[in-house]
Scaffold this motif. Structure first.
Motif, short mmCIF file in Angstrom:
data_model
loop_
_atom_site.label_atom_id
_atom_site.label_comp_id
_atom_site.label_asym_id
_atom_site.label_seq_id
_atom_site.Cartn_x
_atom_site.Cartn_y
_atom_site.Cartn_z
N MET A 23 21.61 44.66 11.15
CA MET A 23 22.72 44.67 10.18
C MET A 23 23.91 43.93 10.76
SD MET A 23 22.55 48.42 8.42
CE MET A 23 23.67 47.96 7.13
N LYS A 24 24.58 43.19 9.90
CA LYS A 24 25.72 42.37 10.31
C LYS A 24 26.96 42.91 9.60
CE LYS A 24 25.84 37.71 11.29
NZ LYS A 24 25.55 36.33 10.96
N TYR A 25 28.06 43.01 10.34
CA TYR A 25 29.31 43.54 9.80
C TYR A 25 30.44 42.54 10.02
CZ TYR A 25 26.88 47.98 9.68
OH TYR A 25 25.97 48.98 9.43
N GLN A 26 31.27 42.38 8.99
CA GLN A 26 32.47 41.56 9.07
C GLN A 26 33.57 42.41 9.72
OE1 GLN A 26 32.19 38.46 7.77
NE2 GLN A 26 34.22 37.88 8.48
N ILE A 27 34.29 41.83 10.67
CA ILE A 27 35.36 42.53 11.37
C ILE A 27 36.70 42.19 10.71
CG2 ILE A 27 36.53 42.83 13.59
CD1 ILE A 27 33.88 41.83 14.91
N SER A 28 37.47 43.21 10.35
CA SER A 28 38.75 42.96 9.68
C SER A 28 39.76 42.34 10.63
CB SER A 28 39.32 44.25 9.09
OG SER A 28 39.75 45.12 10.11
N GLN A 29 40.71 41.65 10.06
CA GLN A 29 41.71 40.90 10.82
C GLN A 29 42.47 41.80 11.79
OE1 GLN A 29 41.83 37.57 10.36
NE2 GLN A 29 43.28 37.40 12.04
N ASN A 30 42.80 43.03 11.38
CA ASN A 30 43.66 43.88 12.20
C ASN A 30 42.98 44.44 13.45
OD1 ASN A 30 42.10 45.53 10.58
ND2 ASN A 30 43.65 47.11 10.36
N ILE A 31 41.66 44.35 13.58
CA ILE A 31 41.01 44.84 14.81
C ILE A 31 40.21 43.75 15.54
CG2 ILE A 31 40.89 47.23 14.01
CD1 ILE A 31 37.81 46.73 13.75
N LYS A 32 40.35 42.51 15.11
CA LYS A 32 39.62 41.42 15.77
C LYS A 32 39.97 41.33 17.25
CE LYS A 32 38.49 38.35 12.04
NZ LYS A 32 38.60 37.02 11.48
N GLY A 33 41.19 41.68 17.62
CA GLY A 33 41.60 41.66 19.01
C GLY A 33 40.77 42.59 19.88
N ASN A 34 40.24 43.65 19.30
CA ASN A 34 39.39 44.59 20.03
C ASN A 34 37.97 44.06 20.21
OD1 ASN A 34 41.60 46.28 19.88
ND2 ASN A 34 40.76 47.55 18.28
N PHE A 35 37.63 42.99 19.50
CA PHE A 35 36.29 42.43 19.53
C PHE A 35 36.31 40.95 19.92
CE2 PHE A 35 35.91 46.12 16.76
CZ PHE A 35 34.78 46.72 17.26
N ASN A 36 37.16 40.58 20.87
CA ASN A 36 37.26 39.20 21.38
C ASN A 36 37.46 38.18 20.27
OD1 ASN A 36 36.92 40.13 23.97
ND2 ASN A 36 34.72 39.74 24.00
N SER A 37 38.20 38.55 19.24
CA SER A 37 38.51 37.68 18.10
C SER A 37 37.29 37.18 17.34
CB SER A 37 39.38 36.50 18.54
OG SER A 37 40.59 36.96 19.09
N ALA A 38 36.17 37.90 17.43
CA ALA A 38 34.96 37.53 16.69
C ALA A 38 35.13 37.91 15.22
CB ALA A 38 33.75 38.23 17.28
N ASP A 39 34.45 37.18 14.34
CA ASP A 39 34.49 37.48 12.91
C ASP A 39 33.44 38.50 12.51
OD1 ASP A 39 36.61 35.73 12.28
OD2 ASP A 39 35.23 34.03 12.22
N THR A 40 32.28 38.50 13.21
CA THR A 40 31.21 39.43 12.84
C THR A 40 30.57 40.04 14.08
OG1 THR A 40 29.51 37.71 12.82
CG2 THR A 40 30.64 38.13 10.73
N LEU A 41 29.93 41.18 13.86
CA LEU A 41 29.09 41.80 14.89
C LEU A 41 27.75 42.15 14.27
CD1 LEU A 41 28.76 45.16 14.72
CD2 LEU A 41 31.07 45.10 15.55
N THR A 42 26.70 42.10 15.08
CA THR A 42 25.35 42.38 14.62
C THR A 42 24.76 43.49 15.47
OG1 THR A 42 25.07 40.07 14.00
CG2 THR A 42 23.06 41.38 14.18
N ILE A 43 24.20 44.51 14.82
CA ILE A 43 23.59 45.64 15.52
C ILE A 43 22.28 45.18 16.15
CG2 ILE A 43 22.65 47.98 15.29
CD1 ILE A 43 25.68 47.79 14.75
N THR A 44 22.12 45.43 17.46
CA THR A 44 20.88 45.05 18.14
C THR A 44 19.98 46.25 18.40
OG1 THR A 44 22.00 45.15 20.29
CG2 THR A 44 21.86 43.00 19.23
N THR A 45 20.55 47.41 18.69
CA THR A 45 19.75 48.62 18.86
C THR A 45 20.53 49.83 18.35
OG1 THR A 45 20.53 49.06 21.11
CG2 THR A 45 18.51 47.78 20.90
#
Length: 82
Positions: free
Chosen positions: A7-29
């Protein structure tokens, strides 16, 4: 919502700083307690408790952007070749 591998999730603008400024994250396990994920464009990877992921989803800090890749690859969706 069931959280599954792929599953792929879009990261909102206000917390991108917590995720290295990435736009999306994908669940691996997903082991039922924690999830592991990768960030787009090789910006990193990590893990978090499922409860925290659900919290982020509830607050709309993460929004689902695609369906599970397993669904897309299921036998019903395969094209017959030949």
């Amino acid at each position: 919502m069931q959280i599954e591998t792929g599953m792929k999730y879009q990261i909102s603008q206000n917390i991108k700083g917590n995720f290295n400024s990435a736009d999306t994250l994908t669940i691996t396990t997903n082991n039922g307690i924690t999830v592991q994920f990768t960030l787009e464009d090789g910006k990193g990877y990590g893990s978090m408790p499922i409860d925290h992921l659900n919290y982020l989803l509830k607050r709309s800090n993460l929004t689902p952007s695609t369906t599970n890749k397993r669904v897309l690859l299921s036998p019903e969706n395969e094209e017959k070749i030949g």
